[in-house]
Design an enzyme around this catalytic site. Structure first.
Site, PDB file in Angstrom:
ATOM      1  N   GLU A 129      16.248  -1.295   5.221  1.00 12.85           N
ATOM      2  CA  GLU A 129      15.063  -1.505   6.040  1.00 12.85           C
ATOM      3  C   GLU A 129      13.876  -0.705   5.520  1.00 12.85           C
ATOM      4  O   GLU A 129      13.980   0.510   5.316  1.00 12.85           O
ATOM      5  CB  GLU A 129      15.419  -1.037   7.464  1.00 12.85           C
ATOM      6  CG  GLU A 129      14.401  -1.343   8.494  1.00 12.85           C
ATOM      7  CD  GLU A 129      14.268  -2.821   8.772  1.00 12.85           C
ATOM      8  OE1 GLU A 129      15.251  -3.555   8.736  1.00 12.85           O
ATOM      9  OE2 GLU A 129      13.126  -3.243   9.020  1.00 12.85           O
ATOM     10  N   ASP A 130      12.772  -1.384   5.315  1.00 10.82           N
ATOM     11  CA  ASP A 130      11.515  -0.718   4.953  1.00 10.82           C
ATOM     12  C   ASP A 130      11.604   0.159   3.711  1.00 10.82           C
ATOM     13  O   ASP A 130      11.070   1.279   3.665  1.00 10.82           O
ATOM     14  CB  ASP A 130      10.944   0.057   6.157  1.00 10.82           C
ATOM     15  CG  ASP A 130      10.322  -0.913   7.177  1.00 10.82           C
ATOM     16  OD1 ASP A 130      10.382  -2.140   6.941  1.00 10.82           O
ATOM     17  OD2 ASP A 130       9.779  -0.457   8.189  1.00 10.82           O
ATOM     18  N   ASP A 165      16.545  -6.741   5.672  1.00 11.00           N
ATOM     19  CA  ASP A 165      15.885  -7.512   6.728  1.00 11.00           C
ATOM     20  C   ASP A 165      14.464  -7.907   6.348  1.00 11.00           C
ATOM     21  O   ASP A 165      13.984  -8.967   6.736  1.00 11.00           O
ATOM     22  CB  ASP A 165      15.872  -6.703   8.027  1.00 11.00           C
ATOM     23  CG  ASP A 165      15.393  -7.562   9.178  1.00 11.00           C
ATOM     24  OD1 ASP A 165      15.953  -8.653   9.365  1.00 11.00           O
ATOM     25  OD2 ASP A 165      14.429  -7.170   9.860  1.00 11.00           O
ATOM     26  N   ASP A 166      13.779  -7.043   5.577  1.00  9.97           N
ATOM     27  CA  ASP A 166      12.387  -7.351   5.213  1.00  9.97           C
ATOM     28  C   ASP A 166      12.319  -8.579   4.311  1.00  9.97           C
ATOM     29  O   ASP A 166      11.325  -9.297   4.313  1.00  9.97           O
ATOM     30  CB  ASP A 166      11.754  -6.157   4.508  1.00  9.97           C
ATOM     31  CG  ASP A 166      11.902  -4.906   5.345  1.00  9.97           C
ATOM     32  OD1 ASP A 166      11.407  -4.919   6.475  1.00  9.97           O
ATOM     33  OD2 ASP A 166      12.552  -3.947   4.892  1.00  9.97           O
ATOM     34  N   TYR A 222       9.609  -1.198  19.596  1.00 10.89           N
ATOM     35  CA  TYR A 222       9.474  -1.659  18.218  1.00 10.89           C
ATOM     36  C   TYR A 222       8.002  -1.924  17.901  1.00 10.89           C
ATOM     37  O   TYR A 222       7.132  -1.304  18.489  1.00 10.89           O
ATOM     38  CB  TYR A 222      10.424  -2.851  17.940  1.00 10.89           C
ATOM     39  CG  TYR A 222      10.726  -2.854  16.480  1.00 10.89           C
ATOM     40  CD1 TYR A 222      11.422  -1.794  15.900  1.00 10.89           C
ATOM     41  CD2 TYR A 222      10.214  -3.834  15.645  1.00 10.89           C
ATOM     42  CE1 TYR A 222      11.602  -1.712  14.531  1.00 10.89           C
ATOM     43  CE2 TYR A 222      10.402  -3.757  14.280  1.00 10.89           C
ATOM     44  CZ  TYR A 222      11.091  -2.691  13.724  1.00 10.89           C
ATOM     45  OH  TYR A 222      11.243  -2.609  12.377  1.00 10.89           O
ATOM     46  N   ARG A 251       8.157   2.302   2.894  1.00 10.61           N
ATOM     47  CA  ARG A 251       7.221   1.227   3.247  1.00 10.61           C
ATOM     48  C   ARG A 251       7.442   0.870   4.712  1.00 10.61           C
ATOM     49  O   ARG A 251       8.082  -0.127   5.035  1.00 10.61           O
ATOM     50  CB  ARG A 251       7.453   0.015   2.332  1.00 10.61           C
ATOM     51  CG  ARG A 251       6.289  -0.940   2.273  1.00 10.61           C
ATOM     52  CD  ARG A 251       6.655  -2.324   2.750  1.00 10.61           C
ATOM     53  NE  ARG A 251       7.300  -2.313   4.058  1.00 10.61           N
ATOM     54  CZ  ARG A 251       7.788  -3.344   4.671  1.00 10.61           C
ATOM     55  NH1 ARG A 251       7.766  -4.511   4.108  1.00 10.61           N
ATOM     56  NH2 ARG A 251       8.359  -3.261   5.879  1.00 10.61           N
ATOM     57  N   LYS A 271      15.257  -0.499  15.471  1.00 12.24           N
ATOM     58  CA  LYS A 271      15.961  -1.752  15.120  1.00 12.24           C
ATOM     59  C   LYS A 271      17.336  -1.803  15.778  1.00 12.24           C
ATOM     60  O   LYS A 271      17.772  -2.851  16.252  1.00 12.24           O
ATOM     61  CB  LYS A 271      16.116  -1.853  13.596  1.00 12.24           C
ATOM     62  CG  LYS A 271      14.833  -2.301  12.927  1.00 12.24           C
ATOM     63  CD  LYS A 271      14.984  -3.652  12.266  1.00 12.24           C
ATOM     64  CE  LYS A 271      13.661  -4.359  12.214  1.00 12.24           C
ATOM     65  NZ  LYS A 271      13.454  -5.249  11.098  1.00 12.24           N
ATOM     66  N   ASN A 331       2.284  -6.654  10.046  1.00  7.31           N
ATOM     67  CA  ASN A 331       2.459  -5.695  11.134  1.00  7.31           C
ATOM     68  C   ASN A 331       1.877  -4.348  10.746  1.00  7.31           C
ATOM     69  O   ASN A 331       1.784  -4.061   9.560  1.00  7.31           O
ATOM     70  CB  ASN A 331       3.962  -5.491  11.414  1.00  7.31           C
ATOM     71  CG  ASN A 331       4.601  -6.725  12.001  1.00  7.31           C
ATOM     72  OD1 ASN A 331       4.007  -7.413  12.799  1.00  7.31           O
ATOM     73  ND2 ASN A 331       5.824  -6.990  11.579  1.00  7.31           N
TER      74      ASN A 331
HETATM   75  P1  NAD Z   1       4.996  -5.580   0.198  1.00  3.35           P
HETATM   76  O1  NAD Z   1       4.337  -4.289  -0.038  1.00  3.35           O
HETATM   77  O2  NAD Z   1       6.297  -5.872  -0.441  1.00  3.35           O
HETATM   78  O3  NAD Z   1       3.977  -6.772  -0.219  1.00  3.35           O
HETATM   79  C1  NAD Z   1       2.612  -6.799   0.076  1.00  3.35           C
HETATM   80  C2  NAD Z   1       1.971  -7.885  -0.771  1.00  3.35           C
HETATM   81  O4  NAD Z   1       0.621  -8.023  -0.374  1.00  3.35           O
HETATM   82  C3  NAD Z   1       1.964  -7.589  -2.265  1.00  3.35           C
HETATM   83  O5  NAD Z   1       2.307  -8.743  -2.978  1.00  3.35           O
HETATM   84  C4  NAD Z   1       0.508  -7.244  -2.560  1.00  3.35           C
HETATM   85  O6  NAD Z   1       0.110  -7.609  -3.867  1.00  3.35           O
HETATM   86  C5  NAD Z   1      -0.203  -8.119  -1.536  1.00  3.35           C
HETATM   87  N1  NAD Z   1      -1.555  -7.638  -1.269  1.00  3.35           N
HETATM   88  C6  NAD Z   1      -1.953  -6.398  -0.978  1.00  3.35           C
HETATM   89  N2  NAD Z   1      -3.294  -6.370  -0.844  1.00  3.35           N
HETATM   90  C7  NAD Z   1      -3.742  -7.617  -1.045  1.00  3.35           C
HETATM   91  C8  NAD Z   1      -5.014  -8.217  -1.048  1.00  3.35           C
HETATM   92  N3  NAD Z   1      -6.100  -7.513  -0.784  1.00  3.35           N
HETATM   93  N4  NAD Z   1      -5.086  -9.538  -1.292  1.00  3.35           N
HETATM   94  C9  NAD Z   1      -3.989 -10.255  -1.543  1.00  3.35           C
HETATM   95  N5  NAD Z   1      -2.743  -9.739  -1.546  1.00  3.35           N
HETATM   96  C10 NAD Z   1      -2.623  -8.431  -1.307  1.00  3.35           C
HETATM   97  O7  NAD Z   1       5.128  -5.707   1.768  1.00  3.35           O
HETATM   98  P2  NAD Z   1       6.020  -6.751   2.582  1.00  3.35           P
HETATM   99  O8  NAD Z   1       7.342  -6.175   2.907  1.00  3.35           O
HETATM  100  O9  NAD Z   1       6.009  -8.059   1.906  1.00  3.35           O
HETATM  101  O10 NAD Z   1       5.234  -6.788   3.955  1.00  3.35           O
HETATM  102  C11 NAD Z   1       3.898  -7.294   3.995  1.00  3.35           C
HETATM  103  C12 NAD Z   1       3.466  -7.369   5.448  1.00  3.35           C
HETATM  104  O11 NAD Z   1       4.292  -8.294   6.147  1.00  3.35           O
HETATM  105  C13 NAD Z   1       3.561  -6.046   6.202  1.00  3.35           C
HETATM  106  O12 NAD Z   1       2.406  -5.856   6.969  1.00  3.35           O
HETATM  107  C14 NAD Z   1       4.744  -6.226   7.079  1.00  3.35           C
HETATM  108  O13 NAD Z   1       4.612  -5.521   8.283  1.00  3.35           O
HETATM  109  C15 NAD Z   1       4.734  -7.704   7.337  1.00  3.35           C
HETATM  110  N6  NAD Z   1       6.051  -8.208   7.720  1.00  3.35           N
HETATM  111  C16 NAD Z   1       6.132  -8.973   8.831  1.00  3.35           C
HETATM  112  C17 NAD Z   1       7.350  -9.441   9.259  1.00  3.35           C
HETATM  113  C18 NAD Z   1       7.408 -10.312  10.477  1.00  3.35           C
HETATM  114  O14 NAD Z   1       6.453 -10.525  11.102  1.00  3.35           O
HETATM  115  N7  NAD Z   1       8.511 -10.861  10.852  1.00  3.35           N
HETATM  116  C19 NAD Z   1       8.496  -9.124   8.566  1.00  3.35           C
HETATM  117  C20 NAD Z   1       8.381  -8.339   7.396  1.00  3.35           C
HETATM  118  C21 NAD Z   1       7.154  -7.900   6.994  1.00  3.35           C
END
Ligand code: NAD
Length: 555
Positions: A249-250, A272-273, A107, A160, A178, A412
């Site tokens: 997912e994603d 899940d996200d 993963y 995504r 997953k 991530n």
């Molecule tokens: P998303 O695309 O839905 O959201 C991204 C957000 O970041 C948006 O609101 C965007 O406006 C903001 N953003 C982008 N560039 C920016 C900047 N320069 N300054 C401020 N804000 C900015 O994505 P998501 O699903 O919310 O995922 C975001 C991150 O979280 C990913 O890297 C994902 O891998 C990670 N994530 C981690 C976990 C975990 O650790 N358990 C779980 C889910 C997602």
């Protein structure tokens, strides 16, 4: 030959029990060199295997020798995936025994690189690809799946993938990975898991132009056509696999919230996200104040990123704060967001409904450091996919007004994390309570070893899925995720906290998942959502159903 034994082993419930080469090609039933002489006699295997009859332990040893010889994580990934399509029992035995080391391979972060190069490393299909050309025959396509009793489907449209954007059909690596975690972390049977990719094209131009790309070479289908395909898929699942849970997912932001809202109350489905991330982050954030010697109800949270993960976490925090006695309005007032356009405030005209509920009365603030300085949060949560955005100044500011600043850099893969564990400890003089999305090694600072927590969704979704399967729940509710978060937080021991961990060690994951499954199944029974009769002892029922990677005798 004991045919009864073989039919109860239910070769995925499809067709006759295979023999000869077909048996060796069936990943669920194959034992490779572990087939005994008697099995080789009965099942037409003589000559197809070398003379040596190995034990599972000996086979594990051979796998490890080969695995250790690989020189990159991607090679290790390819090796493990090929093992999985050859012999699932051996694969899960290896993974389960070495979860800490191998989860980052099967993963995040390695799966991210694998998706980016999926067309190049592709060898044998796993899962079901449904393309826009399949409209009108999706149920028929699902019937081609190798298993008859599917209970969990992880589906992506690849738009995504982690923090890596649109990977089109290459996103298949994510559902495959997953589902491996469902089995390794919660003992869901491999034969009950089905990875699905909805291939609607990709807007990733270099990918489309790559001659080795495996998906439809067209731009993404959107609008009505897209919605019709998803709808047909969801209905086909109800028809072909009526007991299956669907995990979205994603999917990109624009579809993820919409689809969740559309299907959450209609079929057994979750995202899940949004929900899994919300629950796992909440569990860590709930445990962190115990380490800081403060109360959860006194925290103030500032998010960088207001997408699926950020809003999902915010919603869970609000739920928990309300349980702790705050009004919903007060609770939302504790959650502040900065997105790519600055602080989320009422005066902004560009906010969607999900952000709007977190828009507060405030002057515009352009950047994250200014927001930290102005709002003085107790916790910062990075879900923006912007590496380095929790820089020295941000971390030092947090350490100035917090004895134990809570720093969750959740983006991530590792390359996208807002800061590293080492930076968080260094710039807070070892006082930060740190967790990340991808794993970081322990850090030594001023003679103390800090063990960073990994806010990995794998702590939550496998247990939630197992609970839903056990009860055959009709729906997956927010209440279940909430219960899952509380069950996880309750399993963080004082010894874990003493090391700086706000999550239990991964080595305990099967036990952790079983406790979460019990909490989830209990809600299904309480709320009348269960389709299976309630067992006398729920925990015993759950553990009895958990898959163990051991060989069964076929004779
Ligand atoms: P998303 O695309 O839905 O959201 C991204 C957000 O970041 C948006 O609101 C965007 O406006 C903001 N953003 C982008 N560039 C920016 C900047 N320069 N300054 C401020 N804000 C900015 O994505 P998501 O699903 O919310 O995922 C975001 C991150 O979280 C990913 O890297 C994902 O891998 C990670 N994530 C981690 C976990 C975990 O650790 N358990 C779980 C889910 C997602």
């Amino acid at each position: 030959m004991d045919s009864k034994k073989r039919s109860t082993r239910a070769h995925c419930g499809k067709g006759k029990f295979p023999t000869g080469i077909n048996l060796l090609r069936d990943p669920i039933l194959n034992k490779g060199t572990a087939f005994t002489e008697a099995e080789r006699d009965a099942l037409g295997l003589h000559g197809l295997l070398p003379a040596c009859v190995c034990s599972l332990d000996e086979q594990v040893e051979r796998v490890l020798v080969n695995y250790r010889r690989k020189t990159s994580d991607l090679e290790r990934y390819v090796y493990l995936v090929n093992l999985q399509v050859r012999n699932e029992t051996l694969f899960y035995r290896v993974i389960q025994d070495h979860l800490d080391a191998m989860m980052p391979i099967i993963y995040t972060p390695t799966v991210g690189e694998a998706c980016q190069k999926y067309g190049h490393i592709y060898q044998r299909p796993k899962g079901v690809f449904i393309t826009t050309n399949d409209r009108g025959r999706v149920a028929k396509v699902l019937r081609n799946a190798p298993c008859a009793d599917v209970r969990i489907i992880v589906v992506t449209d690849g738009e995504r993938i982690l923090g890596l954007g649109d990977q089109g059909a290459n996103g298949m690596g994510i559902p495959v990975g997953k589902l491996s975690l469902y089995t390794a972390c919660a003992g869901v049977r491999p034969s009950q898991c089905l990875p699905v990719t909805l291939d609607v094209g990709t807007d990733n131009e270099p990918l489309r132009e790559d001659p080795l790309y495996i998906g439809l070479k067209q731009t993404r289908v959107r609008g009505e056509l897209y919605d019709e395909l998803v709808e047909e898929f969801v209905q086909a699942v109800q028809e072909v696999f009526p007991k299956a849970l669907i995990q979205f997912e994603d999917f990109a932001n624009r579809n993820a919230f919409r689809l969740l809202q559309k299907y959450q109350d209609r079929v057994c489905a979750f995202n899940d996200d949004i929900q899994g991330t919300g629950a796992v982050a909440l569990a860590g954030l709930y445990a962190a104040p115990r380490l800081a010697g403060t109360r959860f109800a006194d925290q103030k949270f500032l998010f960088l990123g207001a997408g699926e993960a950020g809003i999902g976490i915010g919603d869970m925090i609000v739920g928990m704060l309300v349980e702790e006695g705050l009004t919903p309005e007060e609770a939302r007032g504790r959650c502040w967001f900065v997105d790519s356009r600055g602080l989320v405030i009422k005066a902004r005209a560009d906010l969607n409904a999900h952000k709007l509920k977190y828009a507060h009365d405030h002057e515009p603030v352009a950047d994250f450091l200014s927001a930290v300085e102005t709002l003085e949060p107790t916790a910062i949560i990075g879900v923006s996919g912007q590496p380095g955005s929790f820089g020295q100044s941000v971390l030092q500011a947090m350490a100035r007004f917090n004895a134990h600043p809570i720093v969750f850099a959740l983006s991530n893969p590792t390359s996208k994390a807002e800061c590293t564990a080492e930076e968080a400890y260094r710039w807070s003089d070892g006082r930060a309570i740190f967790a990340s999305g991808s794993p970081f090694e322990p850090v030594s600072h001023n003679g103390k070893i800090h063990v960073p927590g990994q806010g990995n969704n794998a702590y939550i979704f496998p247990g939630v899925g197992l609970g839903a399967i056990v009860a055959e729940s009709r729906l997956i509710t927010d209440e279940m995720f909430f219960a899952a978060a509380k069950a996880l937080a309750a399993q963080v021991t004082d010894a874990d906290l003493a090391q700086g961990r706000v999550y239990p060690p991964l080595a305990n994951i099967r036990g952790v998942s079983a406790v979460i499954a019990r909490a989830v199944a209990a809600i299904a029974y309480e709320r009348g959502l269960a389709r299976r009769e309630q067992p006398e002892d729920l925990m015993q029922d759950i553990t009895a159903q958990m898959y163990q990677p051991v060989y069964q005798s076929y004779v």
